[in-house]
Write a protein that holds these residues in place. Structure first.
Motif, PDB file in Angstrom:
ATOM      1  N   LEU A   1      63.343  33.825  -0.041  1.00 10.96           N
ATOM      2  CA  LEU A   1      63.824  33.619   1.319  1.00 10.96           C
ATOM      3  C   LEU A   1      64.609  32.314   1.417  1.00 10.96           C
ATOM      4  O   LEU A   1      64.237  31.301   0.827  1.00 10.96           O
ATOM      5  N   SER A   2      65.687  32.346   2.173  1.00  9.03           N
ATOM      6  CA  SER A   2      66.487  31.151   2.400  1.00  9.03           C
ATOM      7  C   SER A   2      66.790  31.039   3.884  1.00  9.03           C
ATOM      8  O   SER A   2      67.608  31.779   4.420  1.00  9.03           O
ATOM      9  N   THR A   3      66.072  30.159   4.549  1.00  3.68           N
ATOM     10  CA  THR A   3      66.235  29.893   5.982  1.00  3.68           C
ATOM     11  C   THR A   3      66.119  31.166   6.817  1.00  3.68           C
ATOM     12  O   THR A   3      67.077  31.594   7.460  1.00  3.68           O
ATOM     13  N   PRO A   4      64.960  31.809   6.815  1.00  8.53           N
ATOM     14  CA  PRO A   4      64.777  32.978   7.679  1.00  8.53           C
ATOM     15  C   PRO A   4      64.811  32.583   9.147  1.00  8.53           C
ATOM     16  O   PRO A   4      64.335  31.515   9.524  1.00  8.53           O
ATOM     17  N   VAL A   5      65.373  33.453   9.978  1.00 17.36           N
ATOM     18  CA  VAL A   5      65.495  33.155  11.407  1.00 17.36           C
ATOM     19  C   VAL A   5      64.792  34.227  12.236  1.00 17.36           C
ATOM     20  O   VAL A   5      63.729  34.012  12.782  1.00 17.36           O
ATOM     21  N   GLY A   6      65.396  35.410  12.364  1.00 17.37           N
ATOM     22  CA  GLY A   6      64.817  36.440  13.219  1.00 17.37           C
ATOM     23  C   GLY A   6      63.650  37.145  12.568  1.00 17.37           C
ATOM     24  O   GLY A   6      63.591  37.311  11.344  1.00 17.37           O
ATOM     25  N   VAL A   7      62.698  37.583  13.379  1.00 15.87           N
ATOM     26  CA  VAL A   7      61.560  38.361  12.894  1.00 15.87           C
ATOM     27  C   VAL A   7      61.111  39.290  14.006  1.00 15.87           C
ATOM     28  O   VAL A   7      61.134  38.933  15.189  1.00 15.87           O
ATOM     29  N   VAL A   8      60.716  40.514  13.641  1.00 15.00           N
ATOM     30  CA  VAL A   8      60.202  41.464  14.618  1.00 15.00           C
ATOM     31  C   VAL A   8      59.312  42.455  13.877  1.00 15.00           C
ATOM     32  O   VAL A   8      59.517  42.736  12.689  1.00 15.00           O
ATOM     33  N   GLN A   9      58.304  42.961  14.568  1.00 14.91           N
ATOM     34  CA  GLN A   9      57.429  43.999  14.019  1.00 14.91           C
ATOM     35  C   GLN A   9      57.742  45.303  14.729  1.00 14.91           C
ATOM     36  O   GLN A   9      57.782  45.354  15.969  1.00 14.91           O
ATOM     37  N   ASP A  10      57.997  46.362  13.953  1.00 15.54           N
ATOM     38  CA  ASP A  10      58.340  47.639  14.577  1.00 15.54           C
ATOM     39  C   ASP A  10      57.065  48.402  14.939  1.00 15.54           C
ATOM     40  O   ASP A  10      55.951  47.992  14.566  1.00 15.54           O
ATOM     41  N   PRO A  11      57.170  49.510  15.690  1.00 19.45           N
ATOM     42  CA  PRO A  11      55.965  50.245  16.107  1.00 19.45           C
ATOM     43  C   PRO A  11      55.117  50.751  14.957  1.00 19.45           C
ATOM     44  O   PRO A  11      53.910  50.977  15.117  1.00 19.45           O
ATOM     45  N   ALA A  12      55.710  50.929  13.760  1.00 19.77           N
ATOM     46  CA  ALA A  12      54.930  51.361  12.595  1.00 19.77           C
ATOM     47  C   ALA A  12      54.205  50.207  11.930  1.00 19.77           C
ATOM     48  O   ALA A  12      53.493  50.414  10.942  1.00 19.77           O
ATOM     49  N   GLY A  13      54.392  48.986  12.437  1.00 19.11           N
ATOM     50  CA  GLY A  13      53.707  47.823  11.884  1.00 19.11           C
ATOM     51  C   GLY A  13      54.501  47.061  10.855  1.00 19.11           C
ATOM     52  O   GLY A  13      54.066  45.994  10.398  1.00 19.11           O
ATOM     53  N   ARG A  14      55.656  47.564  10.439  1.00 17.65           N
ATOM     54  CA  ARG A  14      56.461  46.871   9.435  1.00 17.65           C
ATOM     55  C   ARG A  14      57.096  45.617  10.033  1.00 17.65           C
ATOM     56  O   ARG A  14      57.469  45.593  11.213  1.00 17.65           O
ATOM     57  N   VAL A  15      57.232  44.608   9.199  1.00 21.25           N
ATOM     58  CA  VAL A  15      57.775  43.320   9.637  1.00 21.25           C
ATOM     59  C   VAL A  15      59.181  43.178   9.069  1.00 21.25           C
ATOM     60  O   VAL A  15      59.384  43.209   7.853  1.00 21.25           O
ATOM     61  N   TRP A  16      60.169  43.010   9.963  1.00 22.21           N
ATOM     62  CA  TRP A  16      61.573  42.845   9.594  1.00 22.21           C
ATOM     63  C   TRP A  16      61.931  41.364   9.728  1.00 22.21           C
ATOM     64  O   TRP A  16      61.617  40.744  10.740  1.00 22.21           O
ATOM     65  N   VAL A  17      62.590  40.837   8.705  1.00 21.55           N
ATOM     66  CA  VAL A  17      62.946  39.418   8.683  1.00 21.55           C
ATOM     67  C   VAL A  17      64.445  39.286   8.415  1.00 21.55           C
ATOM     68  O   VAL A  17      64.971  39.906   7.467  1.00 21.55           O
ATOM     69  N   ALA A  18      65.119  38.482   9.224  1.00 23.94           N
ATOM     70  CA  ALA A  18      66.530  38.153   8.984  1.00 23.94           C
ATOM     71  C   ALA A  18      66.578  36.982   8.008  1.00 23.94           C
ATOM     72  O   ALA A  18      66.360  35.830   8.389  1.00 23.94           O
ATOM     73  N   ASP A  19      66.827  37.289   6.745  1.00 20.40           N
ATOM     74  CA  ASP A  19      66.918  36.285   5.683  1.00 20.40           C
ATOM     75  C   ASP A  19      68.346  35.724   5.722  1.00 20.40           C
ATOM     76  O   ASP A  19      69.194  36.070   4.896  1.00 20.40           O
ATOM     77  N   ALA A  20      68.585  34.841   6.685  1.00 17.31           N
ATOM     78  CA  ALA A  20      69.950  34.483   7.054  1.00 17.31           C
ATOM     79  C   ALA A  20      70.729  33.870   5.897  1.00 17.31           C
ATOM     80  O   ALA A  20      71.887  34.205   5.660  1.00 17.31           O
ATOM     81  N   GLY A  21      70.103  32.935   5.173  1.00 21.34           N
ATOM     82  CA  GLY A  21      70.809  32.254   4.106  1.00 21.34           C
ATOM     83  C   GLY A  21      71.217  33.160   2.968  1.00 21.34           C
ATOM     84  O   GLY A  21      72.128  32.827   2.198  1.00 21.34           O
ATOM     85  N   ASN A  22      70.573  34.331   2.843  1.00 19.78           N
ATOM     86  CA  ASN A  22      70.934  35.300   1.814  1.00 19.78           C
ATOM     87  C   ASN A  22      71.667  36.512   2.380  1.00 19.78           C
ATOM     88  O   ASN A  22      71.917  37.482   1.660  1.00 19.78           O
ATOM     89  N   SER A  23      71.993  36.476   3.673  1.00 22.75           N
ATOM     90  CA  SER A  23      72.777  37.537   4.330  1.00 22.75           C
ATOM     91  C   SER A  23      72.188  38.923   4.089  1.00 22.75           C
ATOM     92  O   SER A  23      72.869  39.859   3.668  1.00 22.75           O
ATOM     93  N   ARG A  24      70.899  39.081   4.390  1.00 27.64           N
ATOM     94  CA  ARG A  24      70.230  40.359   4.213  1.00 27.64           C
ATOM     95  C   ARG A  24      69.036  40.438   5.156  1.00 27.64           C
ATOM     96  O   ARG A  24      68.596  39.432   5.728  1.00 27.64           O
ATOM     97  N   LEU A  25      68.512  41.646   5.332  1.00 26.87           N
ATOM     98  CA  LEU A  25      67.237  41.859   5.998  1.00 26.87           C
ATOM     99  C   LEU A  25      66.217  42.242   4.939  1.00 26.87           C
ATOM    100  O   LEU A  25      66.516  42.992   4.007  1.00 26.87           O
ATOM    101  N   LEU A  26      65.001  41.724   5.091  1.00 33.22           N
ATOM    102  CA  LEU A  26      63.893  42.133   4.243  1.00 33.22           C
ATOM    103  C   LEU A  26      62.826  42.787   5.112  1.00 33.22           C
ATOM    104  O   LEU A  26      62.585  42.357   6.251  1.00 33.22           O
TER     105      LEU A  26
END
Length: 660
Positions: A29-54
């Motif tokens: 991870l490089s400077t993560p910013v956004g985070v949200v948990q979807d209704p299925a319980g999965r956690v989405w992270v905006a890995d901003a410094g690497n220009s991707r979602l995990l």
């Protein structure tokens, strides 16, 4: 060719390949910013410094997939920043900051190939668009999407940003740049970053730049605030405060979130590493944590950027979900699940995913830079998060290699001194807690032996008096003779420039002088961040006054004014500066530019820069800037070597600049 990008130092993270899921180890991870948990319980992270979602499982134990990489095509990103999930459908909204758009993604179930997504649509208003915060609200009238357009401006000197309102199809339906009030005294939006909605669909806004850019009685108010308004930008007062202002004493509030299970509004403030809690009425309900403690569970958050509710499900054997949140911590390159206890001002970490940036050649919050001047120059970069410095081989060749700075906790800025063929390295700590660090020295001098720093002396205690500093930033060395130099330091939180005389033979330091105080007139500074000393004058980056000041021996003179653009001497948070070959290089943080001014015989600088270079974004191969830090410059041959670390992208750039 002026401003030609030449080299990039620093090892970047690599992408993840299927099959998924896989155990969490070092996901980089490089400077993560956004985070949200979807209704299925999965956690989405905006890995901003690497220009991707995990995408992670509910317990943050397994990686379920990676979405996107750097690029401009649908499904690719340049600084994915904030996330919001659709209230009732499997769709995710992502602010694609560097690409100036919002992407709406439909997602499916995880499998061995990851979490499949399709791009439903991308949308943006006409013109420049810098989407930071995002919030969605669903009602009988359909879906409303709010987006904070952070650096929108209608003219160079109007620094207000805006909130843009879209419908569920991505069509713009409105915008506002201020929160109107019944007393006809509107509150402007300045660099607004975080958004959310309350249960009634009212908008909560983290008005991040208010303390720097708003004007109260002709001067900035110093503190930022968090506001509440309706969908048209009209105030919705909090019963406790009687105004739309939730609180007006935040340092840098980067987000705001309403947590339904807690029925609380949470505000992460990176200025002190705190998380503040409020009721919907506006009552302060606590802050976590209040002090730095020795154990990891109680220390401050590492630059909290976003917070959202967290349902651990079976990951928490108690079955309780109240008090559980997910927090992204940019300085720690981590997303963590916490159990919060606001009354006791405590937190307990339940799970975490981070990006290890400790290997040689990797930076963790690269800030300061200095060039060891000799026939084959060596570049030094302050690796703040790792408590060390890294240097190149002679000739500025890669790779960089680490050296421990034994007495520095967080080396933020560097400067070098070269008496009689020797090299001395000065390093400033950037720390922020008087009680924890009051016995520590914040400025240190090292002697370099074959590239290895040997500590010579420490000085500069935490405080207000002569010999003290608070949050020291940029430094400049003024040689006096073969054995002595004067070290000038931007004493940021004391609003002044402090200086000492260092004697290398005696290994002593004498208090010398302080100049300036907090304020807005000539000779007064508002969080000064760097200093440079030349034959004609001393120059100071008067950061939060959006200007440069210089003293040629007859008092301080102001140069520049607040505003957007690369010309006409406009600055927005000038962060750093350096002198070389008769030119002053100024790092203009918000404009993401290095502005080059030819110094005049009287020490001043002209209104128009000679050159300006820099591009906002996250593509390190092309020299993009996200959070440019402390610049250094040295004349070499027919041009100037300019070194500029980016403390969020975790690289250091080298530009070979030739006068036009």
């Amino acid at each position: 060719m002026p401003g030609r990008h030449q080299e990039t130092y620093g090892v970047r993270s690599q992408g993840l390949e299927p099959p998924f899921p896989r155990p969490v180890t070092d996901v980089g991870l490089s400077t993560p910013v956004g985070v949200v948990q979807d209704p299925a319980g999965r956690v989405w992270v905006a890995d901003a410094g690497n220009s991707r979602l995990l995408v992670f499982d509910r317990s943050l134990d397994r990686v379920l997939g990676q979405v996107g990489a750097f690029g401009t095509a649908p499904g690719e990103f340049d600084l994915p920043f904030r996330l919001a999930h659709h209230p009732s459908e499997p769709r995710l909204f992502v602010t694609d900051l560097g690409n100036g758009r919002v992407q709406e993604l439909a997602h499916g179930d995880a499998d061995e190939g990851g979490v499949p997504v399709t791009v439903e649509r991308t949308f943006a208003p006409t013109g420049d668009f810098h989407p930071n915060g995002i919030a969605v609200h669903e009602s009988h009238g359909g879906l409303t999407v709010f987006v904070a357009d952070e650096f929108y401006h209608e003219c160079p000197t109007d620094t207000r940003s805006r909130v843009v309102v879209f419908d569920g199809e991505g069509r713009q339906t409105g915008q506002f740049r201020e929160v109107s009030r019944s007393d006809d005294d509107p509150l402007g939006l300045y660099w607004s970053q975080g958004l959310d909605t309350d249960p009634e669909g009212n908008l909560l806004v983290a008005n991040t730049g208010y303390g720097q850019q708003a004007r109260e009685y002709g001067r900035p108010p110093y503190y930022a605030n968090v506001l509440r308004c309706d969908r048209e930008g009209t105030e919705v007062p909090f019963p406790t405060t009687g105004s739309p202002v939730l609180d007006d004493e935040f340092a840098v509030p980067r987000a705001v979130s309403y947590i339904p299970d807690e029925e609380r509004i949470l505000v992460p403030d990176i200025g002190g590493g705190h998380l503040y809690a409020y009721s919907l009425d506006g009552d302060r309900r606590g802050e976590v944590p209040s002090v730095i403690a020795p154990d990891i569970e109680s220390r401050r958050f590492g630059a909290p950027m976003a917070v959202t509710g967290y349902d651990p499900g079976e990951a928490d054997p108690t079955g309780a979900i109240r008090g559980r949140v997910l927090v992204t911590e940019a300085l720690d390159h981590a997303v963590s699940a916490y159990r919060l206890r606001f009354v006791a001002e405590r937190k307990a970490r339940l799970a975490t995913v981070d990006g290890c940036r400790r290997r040689p050649g990797q930076f963790d919050y690269a800030l300061g830079s200095a060039v060891q001047r000799r026939d084959d120059p060596v570049l030094w970069v302050g690796d703040g998060g790792n408590g060390r410095a890294q240097h190149t081989a002679p000739g500025l060749d890669e790779p960089v290699a680490p050296e421990s700075l034994t007495e520095n906790r967080f080396p933020a800025t560097l400067a070098t001194w070269h008496p009689d063929g020797e090299t001395y390295l000065f390093a400033a700590d950037y720390t922020a807690d008087a009680e924890a660090f009051e016995d520590d020295r914040q400025l240190h001098c090292y002697r370099l032996h074959d590239g290895e720093p040997e500590h010579v002396v420490g000085f500069g205690g935490w405080g207000y008096f002569g010999g003290d500093v608070r949050l020291p930033r940029g430094m400049a060395v003024e040689p006096l003779d073969a054995d002595r130099c004067r070290l000038h330091v931007a004493d940021s939180l004391n609003g002044r420039v402090a200086s000492w005389v260092v004697n290398r033979r005696a290994e002593t330091v004498e208090d010398h002088d302080t100049r300036g105080t907090f304020g807005h007139d000539a000779g007064e500074f508002w969080l000064p961040s760097d200093v440079a000393v030349g034959p004609e004058a001393t120059y100071v980056a008067d950061r939060s006054n959006d200007r440069v000041q210089y003293d040629a021996g007859d008092g301080w003179t102001v140069a520049g004014r607040a505003g957007y653009g690369d010309d006409a001497g406009r600055f927005l948070l000038p962060t750093s500066l350096a002198l070389a070959d008769g030119y002053l290089f100024v790092v203009d943080l918000v404009n993401r530019a290095v502005k080059v001014f030819e110094t005049l015989p009287d020490g001043g600088i002209p209104d128009e820069p000679t050159d300006a270079f820099g591009t906002f974004g996250g593509q390190t191969a092309g020299g993009d800037l996200w959070f440019p830090a402390m610049v250094s410059a040295v004349a070499r041959g027919e041009g100037v070597t300019v070194v500029l670390p980016d403390s969020v992208l975790n690289v250091a750039y080298r530009f070979e600049w030739t006068p036009p």
